[in-house]
Design a protein around this motif. Structure first.
Motif, PDB file in Angstrom:
ATOM      1  N   THR A  94     -10.507  -3.756   8.749  1.00 10.45           N
ATOM      2  CA  THR A  94      -9.474  -3.844   7.778  1.00 10.45           C
ATOM      3  C   THR A  94      -8.155  -4.275   8.387  1.00 10.45           C
ATOM      4  O   THR A  94      -7.734  -4.317   9.587  1.00 10.45           O
ATOM      5  CB  THR A  94      -9.284  -2.385   7.131  1.00 10.45           C
ATOM      6  OG1 THR A  94      -8.635  -1.461   8.079  1.00 10.45           O
ATOM      7  CG2 THR A  94     -10.464  -1.841   6.573  1.00 10.45           C
ATOM      8  N   ARG A 135      -6.325  -0.225  -4.555  1.00  9.56           N
ATOM      9  CA  ARG A 135      -7.115  -1.230  -5.761  1.00  9.56           C
ATOM     10  C   ARG A 135      -7.849  -0.238  -6.543  1.00  9.56           C
ATOM     11  O   ARG A 135      -8.080   0.962  -6.225  1.00  9.56           O
ATOM     12  CB  ARG A 135      -8.438  -1.864  -4.689  1.00  9.56           C
ATOM     13  CG  ARG A 135      -9.345  -2.781  -5.562  1.00  9.56           C
ATOM     14  CD  ARG A 135     -10.494  -3.254  -4.863  1.00  9.56           C
ATOM     15  NE  ARG A 135     -11.582  -3.787  -5.606  1.00  9.56           N
ATOM     16  CZ  ARG A 135     -11.591  -4.979  -5.795  1.00  9.56           C
ATOM     17  NH1 ARG A 135     -10.608  -5.784  -5.824  1.00  9.56           N
ATOM     18  NH2 ARG A 135     -12.436  -5.375  -6.930  1.00  9.56           N
ATOM     19  N   SER A 192       3.222  -4.410   3.348  1.00  6.46           N
ATOM     20  CA  SER A 192       3.042  -4.344   4.750  1.00  6.46           C
ATOM     21  C   SER A 192       4.380  -4.841   5.248  1.00  6.46           C
ATOM     22  O   SER A 192       4.747  -5.969   4.724  1.00  6.46           O
ATOM     23  CB  SER A 192       2.026  -5.409   5.235  1.00  6.46           C
ATOM     24  OG  SER A 192       2.006  -5.396   6.491  1.00  6.46           O
ATOM     25  N   ILE A 199      -0.699  -4.451  -2.162  1.00  6.40           N
ATOM     26  CA  ILE A 199      -0.394  -4.587  -0.896  1.00  6.40           C
ATOM     27  C   ILE A 199       0.995  -4.404  -0.373  1.00  6.40           C
ATOM     28  O   ILE A 199       1.758  -5.438  -0.796  1.00  6.40           O
ATOM     29  CB  ILE A 199      -1.413  -5.461  -0.069  1.00  6.40           C
ATOM     30  CG1 ILE A 199      -2.661  -5.438  -0.563  1.00  6.40           C
ATOM     31  CG2 ILE A 199      -1.159  -5.421   1.397  1.00  6.40           C
ATOM     32  CD1 ILE A 199      -3.639  -6.432  -0.318  1.00  6.40           C
ATOM     33  N   ARG A 252       2.298 -13.450  -3.823  1.00  5.31           N
ATOM     34  CA  ARG A 252       2.463 -13.100  -2.308  1.00  5.31           C
ATOM     35  C   ARG A 252       3.984 -13.239  -2.071  1.00  5.31           C
ATOM     36  O   ARG A 252       4.607 -14.101  -2.646  1.00  5.31           O
ATOM     37  CB  ARG A 252       1.609 -13.726  -1.472  1.00  5.31           C
ATOM     38  CG  ARG A 252       0.156 -13.549  -1.589  1.00  5.31           C
ATOM     39  CD  ARG A 252      -0.409 -14.533  -0.391  1.00  5.31           C
ATOM     40  NE  ARG A 252      -2.080 -14.073  -0.677  1.00  5.31           N
ATOM     41  CZ  ARG A 252      -2.778 -15.135  -1.293  1.00  5.31           C
ATOM     42  NH1 ARG A 252      -2.228 -16.081  -1.975  1.00  5.31           N
ATOM     43  NH2 ARG A 252      -4.073 -14.896  -1.221  1.00  5.31           N
ATOM     44  N   ARG A 311       1.219  -0.451   6.551  1.00  6.91           N
ATOM     45  CA  ARG A 311       0.890  -1.124   5.498  1.00  6.91           C
ATOM     46  C   ARG A 311       0.088  -0.280   4.635  1.00  6.91           C
ATOM     47  O   ARG A 311      -0.480   0.744   5.014  1.00  6.91           O
ATOM     48  CB  ARG A 311      -0.231  -1.899   6.202  1.00  6.91           C
ATOM     49  CG  ARG A 311      -0.847  -2.989   5.348  1.00  6.91           C
ATOM     50  CD  ARG A 311      -2.042  -4.206   6.041  1.00  6.91           C
ATOM     51  NE  ARG A 311      -2.318  -4.969   5.086  1.00  6.91           N
ATOM     52  CZ  ARG A 311      -1.892  -6.351   4.944  1.00  6.91           C
ATOM     53  NH1 ARG A 311      -0.778  -6.523   5.772  1.00  6.91           N
ATOM     54  NH2 ARG A 311      -2.357  -7.191   3.903  1.00  6.91           N
ATOM     55  N   ASP A 358      -8.790  -5.877   1.375  1.00  7.48           N
ATOM     56  CA  ASP A 358      -7.602  -5.984   2.314  1.00  7.48           C
ATOM     57  C   ASP A 358      -8.300  -6.074   3.617  1.00  7.48           C
ATOM     58  O   ASP A 358      -7.736  -5.188   4.425  1.00  7.48           O
ATOM     59  CB  ASP A 358      -6.477  -5.106   2.060  1.00  7.48           C
ATOM     60  CG  ASP A 358      -5.262  -5.247   2.756  1.00  7.48           C
ATOM     61  OD1 ASP A 358      -5.061  -6.490   3.040  1.00  7.48           O
ATOM     62  OD2 ASP A 358      -4.674  -4.467   3.257  1.00  7.48           O
ATOM     63  N   ALA A 376      -2.090  -0.267   1.138  1.00  8.78           N
ATOM     64  CA  ALA A 376      -3.177  -1.136   0.071  1.00  8.78           C
ATOM     65  C   ALA A 376      -3.965  -0.327  -0.749  1.00  8.78           C
ATOM     66  O   ALA A 376      -4.154   0.844  -0.547  1.00  8.78           O
ATOM     67  CB  ALA A 376      -3.940  -1.824   0.815  1.00  8.78           C
ATOM     68  N   GLU A 409      -4.750  -4.809  -7.600  1.00  5.38           N
ATOM     69  CA  GLU A 409      -4.661  -4.545  -6.026  1.00  5.38           C
ATOM     70  C   GLU A 409      -3.073  -4.696  -5.693  1.00  5.38           C
ATOM     71  O   GLU A 409      -2.526  -5.583  -6.512  1.00  5.38           O
ATOM     72  CB  GLU A 409      -5.356  -5.539  -5.166  1.00  5.38           C
ATOM     73  CG  GLU A 409      -6.944  -5.350  -5.211  1.00  5.38           C
ATOM     74  CD  GLU A 409      -7.604  -6.293  -4.187  1.00  5.38           C
ATOM     75  OE1 GLU A 409      -6.614  -6.741  -3.087  1.00  5.38           O
ATOM     76  OE2 GLU A 409      -8.637  -6.450  -4.176  1.00  5.38           O
TER      77      GLU A 409
END
Length: 833
Positions: free
Chosen positions: A167, A210, A196, A194, A832, A206, A139, A208, A192
């Motif tokens: 990042t 993994r 935000s 994420i 996304r 945000r 990310d 993130a 992953e």
């Protein structure tokens, strides 16, 4: 949406973010250029801690976009290096954990006390440890590789270059990303997530995460059950019946990882930004020496086990700890399984103020990591008393603060002024069982099977001040001159709390004797640059640069009756030299073509050497080295073919030692091959060396490396790649990427050993992507090292092999190479919102 238009949109967003957070707030030419459509769009970097395009900045910089990082899943530095010519990372199971090399300059792996010559900077904060490669770099907003000395802008210890990682920050809209992947070779599952989102007009967050888990390793393990005999005695005169312990194969290098990063960004006014990031990570692997491959042996097979053939293949062998040893040695797994466990966390705060003609910035960071490993120190499945089993526990703490001010007056003269403070602490403990030694009468039960244990610590403090004057006599010319002053102290101790009585009697270890070191260093590192833009799309520059890497203390050394403080301390490493460059955009900004030439001299190059025949370590400053070279890079994006991008590099680099009298000989190096000097302890940090005298000396033990290449320094490297995105049907886009890298041959060892030569090779990475027009869905297939080429990224002599060093008839040690990963193919799905 086409790749070109998407790049333009991403550039606008990136430029806006940089202008809000960078330390320079003047007008940036990149704003005007980002409005262009088609052709090559500019990439904004902060190589001089102000927002500039790669074409404008007078620095040799390679910028890797977030898009390319995703296309090839470049989620750690090893994968980045595998795609970057002249950049090499070699992972080691012990010592510093890794070597990072740029243009043939880097620090080798066997001493944990050596900081890297290639500095890693994360969100503006310095991370100088080799084990930083275990961090999860995902990310990301961008990644920049700055080549050559970089003392002024990046804190410390950047004699060979800088890897600057930024990042991702929260954006101005809700963003949800979910990604899942599966790699077939290692049977690795990757995920992953994420999130935000803006919380208000001034606050964004945000998060993130993994995680991954491997079902098997990258390397085939060919170890078998072996017998490790121990004899319970305290002198060689005793005759006892050995106890045989079964040592099973260590298994493969399967592992798992988990990383999480949280970011809060607050912009209460247009003049102030505060960004706070916190991250935590764990990384575990079952066999840390799985990539340690016996790739050259004088007989074609391991000296310790003739059934193990040596060769350049993706297979290695090692053994578990015998049960009795695993039950007693600290930090050994109860099952005897080898392993490495890395854990880290960090907090980073970036504050930026923009006044009328003054930018102020503050970067505050605290980072901590702990590493525990348990491994078969032979890196080969073998029987008998020469077996070596070791565990290590080490922690590292670092707090740093950097303050910086940059003016932006309308006049021709501006200035930058700053200060830096860092406080560090490293604790190191190690335990080694070897030689078939046992002592049931040892003071502590955990010492029963030990040959030796170590306890060491280093506390460091750095205070630096730096400044730069920026003069613009015209709109086309910029002159800069700056200097960094650094004062460092390092206070260390080393102690061997326990050594087996037999090893003490043999003069190998000196137990319960503490040595203390109190080092202090002062350095001035100036630099000056002139750049000239005759037209908008051409930049010419010349620079004089210097850099400094602090001296220190080898925490992982060995203390014997014949060793002393001088064997642990080492002096600073320094660099100075010139580079010139021409950066151009041609043919209506369809072709980017850059040429950079450089020449740098390094003095007191820091090296650590493992003597395999005596199982001892030596840390020295190996005289001088010089790198000279020319680097060409191009990118072609024709306006007539929307979405096509062709790029490549061609690099020539000659890295050779200068006068390096007193460097250690490699194991088995004879006098007629250059091992013809004898070490003399004259009380200085490194001692001296004199010619071998057959009348008084039994053997030589030093050499002059003058004219030999440094480690991991191919003279020629090149890359060629293509990226193409095109609509294939209503609502869907096909993306294709392929990048090849060529390396000429090089030595994997820092000591001129011709038997460590890595032959030339070509590796190929490629990806195929299918994405929806709104970019919500993407399915990708990612292949790395598709040519399945084996190559060594560093190496060492195999323990307890080789002999006759400095005589007329030596035996070359078996060579262990830190091998690249084999061919991998991964499928990846991304959503996304």
């Amino acid at each position: 949406m086409s790749a070109v238009h998407r790049k333009g949109r991403n550039l606008k967003l990136l430029t806006a973010a940089l202008l809000a957070s960078a330390t320079c707030a003047g007008d940036v030419l990149a704003q005007e250029q980002a409005a262009d459509t088609g052709g090559i769009q500019d990439v904004v970097v902060t190589a001089r801690k102000r927002a500039e395009t790669t074409q404008d900045v007078p620095v040799a910089v390679t910028a890797i976009s977030a898009e390319k990082i995703l296309n090839y899943d470049l989620s750690n530095l090893e994968r980045v290096a595998a795609q970057t010519p002249s950049f090499v990372i070699g992972r080691s199971p012990s010592g510093s954990g890794a070597t990072l090399v740029l243009r043939g300059i880097g620090s080798n792996t066997t001493s944990i006390g050596l900081e890297q010559s290639v500095a890693v900077i994360v969100d503006g904060a310095y991370y100088g440890q080799g084990r930083t490669i275990n961090e999860g770099f995902f990310d990301l907003g961008r990644l920049e590789i700055l080549k050559g000395p970089q003392a002024l802008f990046f804190g410390k210890n950047a004699t060979a270059g800088v890897v600057s990682i930024t990042t991702a920050d929260p954006g101005d809209r809700l963003e949800v990303i979910a990604r899942a992947g599966y790699e077939f070779k290692a049977q690795q599952m990757v995920g992953e997530a994420i999130l935000s989102t803006p919380v208000s007009d001034t606050l964004g967050v945000r998060l993130a995460m993994r995680a991954s888990k491997m079902g098997r390793g990258y390397f085939d393990q060919i170890g078998t059950d072996q017998i490790y005999p121990t004899s319970d005695r305290i002198s060689t005169a005793q005759v006892v019946t050995p106890t045989n312990h079964v040592s099973g194969p260590a298994g493969d290098d399967r592992g798992k990882e988990f990383y999480v990063r949280g970011t809060v960004k607050w912009e209460p006014t247009s003049d102030f930004t505060a960004t706070v990031k916190a991250n935590f990570g764990t990384n575990e692997i079952d066999n840390p020496s799985a990539a340690s491959v016996l790739y050259y042996c004088p007989t074609g097979a391991s000296a310790g086990n003739p059934a193990i053939a040596c060769g350049r293949s993706f297979r290695s062998s090692a053994n578990r700890f015998p049960a009795a040893i695993a039950a007693s040695v600290p930090y050994a797994n109860a099952s005897g399984q080898t392993g490495n466990s890395y854990r880290s966390w960090a907090v980073n705060a970036n504050l930026n103020w923009q006044l009328d003609a003054l930018s102020l910035s503050s970067v505050t960071n605290y980072n901590w990591n702990r590493n525990i490993f348990q491994f078969d120190g032979d890196s080969v499945s073998r029987a008998g008393a020469p077996g070596v089993f070791a565990t290590e526990w080490s922690t590292y703490h670092a707090f740093s603060e950097e303050l910086r001010a940059l003016t932006s007056y309308d006049g021709p003269v501006n200035a930058m002024l700053g200060g830096y403070y860092q406080k560090t602490k490293r604790d190191y403990l190690a335990w080694t069982a070897s030689g078939g030694l046992e002592n049931s009468g040892a003071p502590q039960s955990w010492q029963r099977y030990l040959a030796n244990s170590k306890d060491s610590q280093t506390k460091g403090e750095t205070i630096a001040a730096f400044g730069q004057v920026i003069v613009n006599p015209s709109d086309r010319i910029e002159l800069t001159g700056g200097v960094r002053y650094t004062h460092e102290t390092k206070d260390s101790y080393f102690l061997q709390p326990y050594s087996h009585p037999i090893r003490v009697a043999q003069g190998i270890f000196l137990p319960n004797t503490r040595i203390d070191s109190n080092l202090s260093f002062d350095n001035w590192s100036p630099e000056a640059t002139i750049s000239f833009k005759p037209v908008r799309d051409i930049t010419l520059y010349g620079a004089y640069k210097t850099a400094y890497k602090s001296g220190g203390f080898s925490n992982s050394g060995i203390l014997s009756p014949s060793a002393g403080l001088a064997d642990f301390e080492f002096d600073p490493e320094k660099a100075k030299g010139f580079e010139v460059g021409v950066k151009t955009m041609l043919f209506d900004r369809q072709l980017r073509f850059n040429v950079i030439a450089y020449s740098y001299k390094y003095s007191n190059l820091q090296l650590d050497f493992f003597r395999s025949d005596t199982f001892a370590f030596t840390t020295i400053n190996a005289g001088s080295a010089r790198t000279r070279g020319v680097e060409l890079e191009f990118e072609y994006a024709p306006r007539s073919i929307d979405g096509l991008d062709i790029h490549g590099t061609l690099n020539y680099n000659r890295a050779r030692y200068g006068d390096a009298i007193g460097a250690p000989c490699y194991a088995g190096q004879t006098r007629d091959r250059g091992c013809n000097l004898v070490y003399v302890d004259d009380g200085s940090a490194n001692g001296t060396a004199r010619p071998f005298n057959p009348a008084t000396d039994a053997a030589a033990n030093r050499q002059n490396l003058k004219g030999s290449p440094t480690a991991n320094a191919p003279e020629w490297t090149a890359s060629l790649g293509v990226n193409y995105e095109t609509p294939i049907s209503a609502g869907w886009t096909l993306g294709l990427s392929a990048d090849g890298r060529y390396s000429a041959s090089y030595l994997a060892s820092a000591f001129g050993n011709p038997y460590t030569r890595q032959h030339r090779y070509v590796s190929l990475d490629a990806s195929l992507r299918l994405s929806s027009e709104d970019e919500r869905w993407e399915l990708a297939v990612i292949g790395k090292n598709l040519t399945n080429r084996w190559y060594a990224t560093g190496g060492t002599d195999a323990p307890n092999t080789g002999g006759g060093t400095g005589t007329l008839s030596g035996t070359i040690a078996d060579q262990i190479g830190f091998a690249s990963q084999p061919r991998t193919v991964q499928v990846q799905a991304t959503f996304r919102y």
